[in-house]
Design a protein around this motif. Structure first.
Motif, PDB file in Angstrom:
ATOM      1  N   SER A 110      41.359  39.499  48.707  1.00 28.75           N
ATOM      2  CA  SER A 110      41.767  38.039  49.203  1.00 28.75           C
ATOM      3  C   SER A 110      43.358  38.085  49.923  1.00 28.75           C
ATOM      4  O   SER A 110      43.591  37.081  50.444  1.00 28.75           O
ATOM      5  N   LEU A 111      43.811  39.194  49.812  1.00 28.02           N
ATOM      6  CA  LEU A 111      44.935  39.467  50.848  1.00 28.02           C
ATOM      7  C   LEU A 111      44.839  40.177  51.991  1.00 28.02           C
ATOM      8  O   LEU A 111      45.759  40.449  52.649  1.00 28.02           O
ATOM      9  N   ALA A 112      43.541  40.217  52.398  1.00 26.43           N
ATOM     10  CA  ALA A 112      43.208  40.878  53.571  1.00 26.43           C
ATOM     11  C   ALA A 112      43.761  40.253  54.690  1.00 26.43           C
ATOM     12  O   ALA A 112      43.728  38.865  54.663  1.00 26.43           O
ATOM     13  N   TYR A 113      44.032  40.865  55.574  1.00 29.95           N
ATOM     14  CA  TYR A 113      44.279  40.312  57.172  1.00 29.95           C
ATOM     15  C   TYR A 113      43.170  39.146  57.923  1.00 29.95           C
ATOM     16  O   TYR A 113      41.981  39.660  57.911  1.00 29.95           O
ATOM     17  N   GLY A 114      43.551  38.198  58.181  1.00 33.94           N
ATOM     18  CA  GLY A 114      42.674  37.218  58.652  1.00 33.94           C
ATOM     19  C   GLY A 114      41.581  37.860  59.674  1.00 33.94           C
ATOM     20  O   GLY A 114      40.232  37.598  59.833  1.00 33.94           O
ATOM     21  N   GLU A 135      39.292  38.399  44.257  1.00 36.35           N
ATOM     22  CA  GLU A 135      40.569  37.583  44.247  1.00 36.35           C
ATOM     23  C   GLU A 135      41.794  38.503  43.555  1.00 36.35           C
ATOM     24  O   GLU A 135      41.619  38.772  42.436  1.00 36.35           O
ATOM     25  N   LEU A 136      42.703  38.569  44.305  1.00 40.24           N
ATOM     26  CA  LEU A 136      44.216  39.238  43.731  1.00 40.24           C
ATOM     27  C   LEU A 136      45.245  38.282  43.535  1.00 40.24           C
ATOM     28  O   LEU A 136      45.198  37.350  44.498  1.00 40.24           O
ATOM     29  N   PRO A 137      45.974  38.051  42.316  1.00 43.66           N
ATOM     30  CA  PRO A 137      46.948  37.064  42.225  1.00 43.66           C
ATOM     31  C   PRO A 137      47.966  37.265  43.303  1.00 43.66           C
ATOM     32  O   PRO A 137      48.336  38.618  43.388  1.00 43.66           O
ATOM     33  N   PHE A 138      48.664  36.452  43.671  1.00 46.23           N
ATOM     34  CA  PHE A 138      50.110  36.711  44.162  1.00 46.23           C
ATOM     35  C   PHE A 138      50.622  35.396  43.761  1.00 46.23           C
ATOM     36  O   PHE A 138      50.483  34.307  43.929  1.00 46.23           O
ATOM     37  N   ALA A 144      48.703  47.872  38.705  1.00 41.00           N
ATOM     38  CA  ALA A 144      47.576  48.180  38.058  1.00 41.00           C
ATOM     39  C   ALA A 144      46.658  46.957  37.917  1.00 41.00           C
ATOM     40  O   ALA A 144      45.189  47.083  37.750  1.00 41.00           O
ATOM     41  N   GLN A 145      47.177  45.651  38.195  1.00 32.23           N
ATOM     42  CA  GLN A 145      46.318  44.443  38.393  1.00 32.23           C
ATOM     43  C   GLN A 145      45.286  44.578  39.499  1.00 32.23           C
ATOM     44  O   GLN A 145      44.155  44.178  39.302  1.00 32.23           O
ATOM     45  N   ILE A 146      45.632  45.293  40.521  1.00 29.62           N
ATOM     46  CA  ILE A 146      44.822  45.525  41.710  1.00 29.62           C
ATOM     47  C   ILE A 146      43.784  46.390  41.343  1.00 29.62           C
ATOM     48  O   ILE A 146      42.563  46.202  41.831  1.00 29.62           O
ATOM     49  N   VAL A 147      44.321  47.812  40.920  1.00 32.62           N
ATOM     50  CA  VAL A 147      43.185  48.855  40.600  1.00 32.62           C
ATOM     51  C   VAL A 147      41.940  48.171  39.843  1.00 32.62           C
ATOM     52  O   VAL A 147      40.903  48.366  40.078  1.00 32.62           O
ATOM     53  N   SER A 148      42.410  47.624  38.844  1.00 35.56           N
ATOM     54  CA  SER A 148      41.459  47.214  37.995  1.00 35.56           C
ATOM     55  C   SER A 148      40.499  46.047  38.515  1.00 35.56           C
ATOM     56  O   SER A 148      39.250  46.013  38.211  1.00 35.56           O
ATOM     57  N   ALA A 149      40.943  45.177  39.344  1.00 33.12           N
ATOM     58  CA  ALA A 149      40.221  44.080  39.919  1.00 33.12           C
ATOM     59  C   ALA A 149      39.249  44.939  40.911  1.00 33.12           C
ATOM     60  O   ALA A 149      38.107  44.458  41.041  1.00 33.12           O
ATOM     61  N   VAL A 150      39.669  45.805  41.683  1.00 36.31           N
ATOM     62  CA  VAL A 150      38.856  46.449  42.531  1.00 36.31           C
ATOM     63  C   VAL A 150      37.634  47.084  42.023  1.00 36.31           C
ATOM     64  O   VAL A 150      36.624  47.003  42.305  1.00 36.31           O
TER      65      VAL A 150
END
Length: 388
Positions: A110-114, A135-138, A144-150
């Motif tokens: 969800s943080l990817a460039y448009g 979906e990644l929180p911001f 570690a939040q990102i690694v586990s989400a992926v």
């Protein structure tokens, strides 16, 4: 340091991350190359630029010589690296070469460039595949939040994961090597979008464990506009082709990308001069200065506005994206009005973004900036916000 750029001294420029800014000495190198090219255009472009003609009088063609220099800067081999106009072009090269089938999945966050999201959606829809968004929180509290989400989002149908090294709008340095490792363990190839990484942070591409890495040199690596790179792991090169098919078809990875038709190659050829300039100024010192200024900006603005920091210091490079006070605007139209007010009324350039019905400002820190620029930004924003 501002004297080394053509930037208007009447404008406080806090937007280096968007399209970069090229120092005058590098522009001079590029102009000299253009003049040399125009003196004998056919020789320069058709015989000296690449090895395609087989008649080059040079021991190493110009593009390969430049690619070797850039590759050393990113810890790679020149034979694994080609030039592209920008990171979006590199992403499209990988996507259009991907053998997607109906029901396959492309994974993005969800943080990817448009523009990257658009490209992934386009190529997925053509193949009747699925685009899956993690979906990644911001703001983020821990990498570690990102690694586990992926890891949790990968499925047996995932054919490619497109992962940012440094996100564009949210300005986060993501744990790319760790994300790539979980993808690799699941047999999923990784395309890294490193648009903001070369020059901004220390970079050794092969050590990241990705299959493809694309980035811009015209942002933090100070090259002229329209200068990007695409690095490809050797085992992935035979199946990869440029979006524009031309005379190099079937002659190997570098041959195909080194000639995609007549164009101005001087941004690529001038890139080594930009890298030499950064070494002359002190590459590590530049990166340290820019990071410290971005982190200080984050602390100063968050404290001033009573807002939370977007991420821990380890996840910030040369940029920081900070929330504005909650009561001040929540639409894209308000963000655009505020950004225009900053420029035309306060002589200050900085992106204003809208995410989750809230306005944010992204600060870029380059060596021509100082903390006084951040203080000027705060005062200008506070003045302009009252007009929303």
């Amino acid at each position: 340091m501002l004297r080394h750029w053509l930037l208007d001294p009447a404008i406080t420029y806090l937007n280096h991350g968007t399209v970069g800014a090229t120092p005058t000495s590098v522009l001079a190198v590029q102009q000299a190359l253009r003049e040399e090219m125009e003196r004998q255009p056919a020789r320069f472009l058709l015989r000296e630029l690449s090895a395609l003609s087989g008649q080059s009088p040079r021991a190493v063609p110009r593009l390969r010589e430049a690619a070797d220099a850039v590759a050393r800067f990113v810890g790679a081999r020149g034979s694994d690296l080609v030039f592209v106009d920008n990171a979006t072009t590199g992403v499209n090269a990988v996507l259009c070469s991907l053998d997607l089938r109906p029901g396959d999945e492309i994974l993005i966050t969800s943080l990817a460039y448009g523009a990257v999201v658009n490209a992934a959606r386009y190529w997925a829809e053509r193949a009747r595949a699925r685009l899956l968004t993690v979906e990644l929180p911001f703001p983020l509290r821990h990498p570690a939040q990102i690694v586990s989400a992926v890891a949790e989002a990968l499925t047996p149908r995932t054919r490619l994961a497109i992962l940012d090294h440094i996100t564009s709008e949210t300005a986060l340095v993501l744990p790319l090597a760790e994300m790539a490792a979980v993808c690799r363990s699941a047999g999923v190839p990784v395309l890294a979008d490193g648009a903001h990484a070369p020059g901004a942070i220390p970079l050794d591409i092969p050590s990241l464990g990705v299959d493809y890495y694309t980035g811009n040199l015209h942002k933090w690596a100070l090259a002229p506009k329209g200068c990007g790179i695409l690095w490809v792991a050797p085992e992935r090169q035979p199946d990869l082709h440029p979006p524009v098919i031309s005379w190099g078809l079937g002659q190997g990875f570098t041959q195909e990308f080194d000639w995609v038709g007549t164009k101005d190659p001087t941004p690529y050829l001038a890139a080594p001069a930009a890298l030499d300039l950064m070494r002359e100024w002190g590459l590590e010192a530049m990166q340290t200065y820019n990071h410290r200024l971005a982190w200080e900006a984050a602390q100063v603005l968050s404290s001033r506005w009573g807002t939370d920091l977007p991420a821990p210091e380890v996840m910030l490079g040369c940029m920081a994206t900070l929330p504005l006070p909650l009561s001040r605007g929540k639409t894209r139209e308000e963000a655009a009005r505020l950004q225009y007010a900053l420029l035309y009324e306060h002589r200050l350039e900085a992106p204003i973004l809208c995410r989750d019905e809230r306005l944010w400002v992204r600060v870029s820190a380059q060596v021509y900036n100082e903390i006084e620029d951040i203080e000027r930004l705060a005062e200008a924003l506070e003045s302009a916000l009252h007009m929303l």
